[in-house]
Design a protein around this motif. Structure first.
Motif, PDB file in Angstrom:
ATOM      1  N   ARG A 299     -16.342  -2.724 -58.312  1.00  0.00           N
ATOM      2  CA  ARG A 299     -17.346  -1.664 -58.210  1.00  0.00           C
ATOM      3  C   ARG A 299     -17.110  -0.801 -56.981  1.00  0.00           C
ATOM      4  O   ARG A 299     -17.189   0.435 -57.047  1.00  0.00           O
ATOM      5  N   ALA A 300     -16.811  -1.416 -55.857  1.00  0.00           N
ATOM      6  CA  ALA A 300     -16.589  -0.657 -54.629  1.00  0.00           C
ATOM      7  C   ALA A 300     -15.383   0.266 -54.768  1.00  0.00           C
ATOM      8  O   ALA A 300     -15.395   1.412 -54.302  1.00  0.00           O
ATOM      9  N   GLU A 301     -14.329  -0.216 -55.420  1.00  0.00           N
ATOM     10  CA  GLU A 301     -13.144   0.620 -55.640  1.00  0.00           C
ATOM     11  C   GLU A 301     -13.495   1.814 -56.521  1.00  0.00           C
ATOM     12  O   GLU A 301     -13.084   2.948 -56.243  1.00  0.00           O
ATOM     13  N   ALA A 302     -14.268   1.576 -57.572  1.00  0.00           N
ATOM     14  CA  ALA A 302     -14.646   2.654 -58.490  1.00  0.00           C
ATOM     15  C   ALA A 302     -15.435   3.728 -57.761  1.00  0.00           C
ATOM     16  O   ALA A 302     -15.208   4.934 -57.967  1.00  0.00           O
ATOM     17  N   VAL A 303     -16.369   3.316 -56.909  1.00  0.00           N
ATOM     18  CA  VAL A 303     -17.165   4.286 -56.151  1.00  0.00           C
ATOM     19  C   VAL A 303     -16.276   5.150 -55.264  1.00  0.00           C
ATOM     20  O   VAL A 303     -16.413   6.383 -55.215  1.00  0.00           O
ATOM     21  N   GLU A 304     -15.344   4.538 -54.567  1.00  0.00           N
ATOM     22  CA  GLU A 304     -14.485   5.302 -53.658  1.00  0.00           C
ATOM     23  C   GLU A 304     -13.535   6.222 -54.416  1.00  0.00           C
ATOM     24  O   GLU A 304     -13.178   7.303 -53.930  1.00  0.00           O
ATOM     25  N   LEU A 305     -13.108   5.820 -55.600  1.00  0.00           N
ATOM     26  CA  LEU A 305     -12.257   6.699 -56.400  1.00  0.00           C
ATOM     27  C   LEU A 305     -13.030   7.933 -56.845  1.00  0.00           C
ATOM     28  O   LEU A 305     -12.493   9.050 -56.837  1.00  0.00           O
ATOM     29  N   VAL A 306     -14.302   7.750 -57.221  1.00  0.00           N
ATOM     30  CA  VAL A 306     -15.125   8.909 -57.570  1.00  0.00           C
ATOM     31  C   VAL A 306     -15.346   9.790 -56.344  1.00  0.00           C
ATOM     32  O   VAL A 306     -15.335  11.023 -56.437  1.00  0.00           O
ATOM     33  N   ARG A 307     -15.503   9.193 -55.186  1.00  0.00           N
ATOM     34  CA  ARG A 307     -15.654   9.986 -53.968  1.00  0.00           C
ATOM     35  C   ARG A 307     -14.398  10.819 -53.700  1.00  0.00           C
ATOM     36  O   ARG A 307     -14.482  11.910 -53.122  1.00  0.00           O
TER      37      ARG A 307
END
Length: 403
Positions: A299-307
């Motif tokens: 989940r944390a990786e997904a958030v940063e990729l969207v950022r």
């Protein structure tokens, strides 16, 4: 050595995004668009010299590819994806111009006004003569000459900012999902199978994002070799590996989907530079949903990729996203809720970044789940958050049914 064994990937992504945000806020000049126009000018001249018509449909596609091949490229430290919109927009675009005044605005009316934004830097080779040469070239193009004649006929009435004439078709949401899923090569093949002139033009134009992918991959490897920072080196090596394959064959991971999305978006804006008309992302949660499954993707990786997408959309020190709206939520034509796990990821990315742009819109309806309402509450009850805007999707579908 595998990337995962030498760094905490989600944390490296987070620190990388912050580096990108800081770098963008430190940009005191927005000149990339000028160099793009200069390369476009030189490419047009070369095409004319070789007997190729740059203004024909196929010539325009070839010109886009030449631009992708010749324009300056860079990768900001910390970026997890390669791509930039900086070459598409000038400070004449009011939102990113800190000195904008309505009474002086002319960027929509006179395409050559943008050259007033470029301050010479002789020590870097950007001379007044160089700027004047590019400006004169574009001022002599048929479209600009025709536009000038229209304004002469309109007289003083068209001097008010409310009047402007430009090659704009309005806000558009391009559907990039087939390209993310199937890859550019597959879409090119389909375009060629159509057997008509339009298909051939589109197949040629689609070579541009692949050219950008190849050049960015080479640049990423060059930067990786010159970096002593293990996190930065690993990020760049992973970027290069993704650029080698994903744009051609389609995305297999969320990171690949984000990278392909960015390259395609960059190509869209470059094709209409400088100051292209407004593209909006649409439902980013639905676009990226096929590559995100809770429990399978961090989940944390997904958030940063969207950022990384959010920072990519920003241009200039004021970090405006040029009317590029991002949506989540909503319903389908039958009223069924379209919220998915990626919806929360996109909201987390916006909440964490908390920049004024890009704009976030959430589509709500009678069956919006309570979990989404609760997630939205943190925006509305935390001081300093200006997004999201809410839109009633039920009303929208009702209005559409009356058309």
């Amino acid at each position: 050595m595998a990337t995962q064994t030498i760094l905490n990937w989600p944390e490296a992504l987070r620190s990388g995004v912050e580096k990108v945000r800081q770098a963008k806020r430190a940009q005191t000049r927005v000149d990339a668009w000028f160099y793009v126009q200069e390369v476009r000018m030189e490419a047009r001249e070369a095409m004319v010299a070789s007997g190729d018509d740059p203004d024909s449909p196929l010539g325009q596609a070839r010109l886009l590819c030449r631009l992708a091949e010749g324009m300056p490229l860079s990768i900001l430290n910390g970026a997890a994806v390669a791509g930039s919109q900086d070459g598409a927009f000038s400070p004449s675009y009011a939102l990113i111009n800190p000195s904008f005044r309505v009474e002086d605005f002319g960027g929509y009316c006179d395409p050559t006004v943008i050259y007033n934004d470029v301050t010479p830097l002789p020590e870097e080779g950007l001379t007044a003569e160089r700027i004047a040469k590019v400006r004169a070239y574009w001022a002599d193009q048929p479209f600009v000459r025709k536009l000038d004649s229209i304004y002469e006929q309109a007289g003083d009435e068209a001097r008010e900012v409310v009047y402007f004439m430009e090659p704009v078709t309005g806000h558009t949401i391009p559907d990039l999902r087939p390209y993310l899923i199937d890859g550019v090569r597959s879409r090119q093949a389909q375009a060629r199978r159509e057997g008509n002139a339009y298909g051939l033009v589109m197949a040629q134009a689609l070579e541009a994002p692949l050219i950008l992918a190849r050049r960015y991959a080479a640049l990423a490897r060059e930067k990786a070799m010159g970096s002593d920072d293990l996190d930065e080196r690993a990020r760049l090596e992973r970027m290069a590996a993704i650029l080698d394959e994903a744009p051609r064959r389609g995305a297999r991971t969320l990171h690949e989907a984000v990278q392909v999305f960015v390259l395609l978006w960059m190509t869209l804006t470059l094709e209409q530079a400088p100051n292209p008309y407004a593209f909006s992302v649409g439902n980013l949660d639905r676009i990226l949903a096929p590559w995100y499954r809770e429990g399978e993707t961090d989940r944390a990786e997904a958030v940063e990729l969207v950022r990384n997408i959010l920072t990519f959309l920003q241009v200039g020190a004021r970090c405006w996203a040029i009317s590029q709206n991002v949506m989540v939520g909503g319903r389908d034509a039958d009223g069924a809720d379209q919220t998915n796990p990626m919806t929360e990821v996109v909201l987390d990315a916006f909440y964490e970044t908390n920049d004024p742009q890009p704009a976030l819109s959430v589509k709500v309806h009678a069956h919006t789940p309570e979990s989404l309402w609760r997630s939205l509450g943190r925006f509305f009850f935390t001081p300093g958050h200006s997004t999201p805007s809410l839109f009633n999707d039920d009303t929208l579908f009702e209005n559409l049914s009356r058309q």
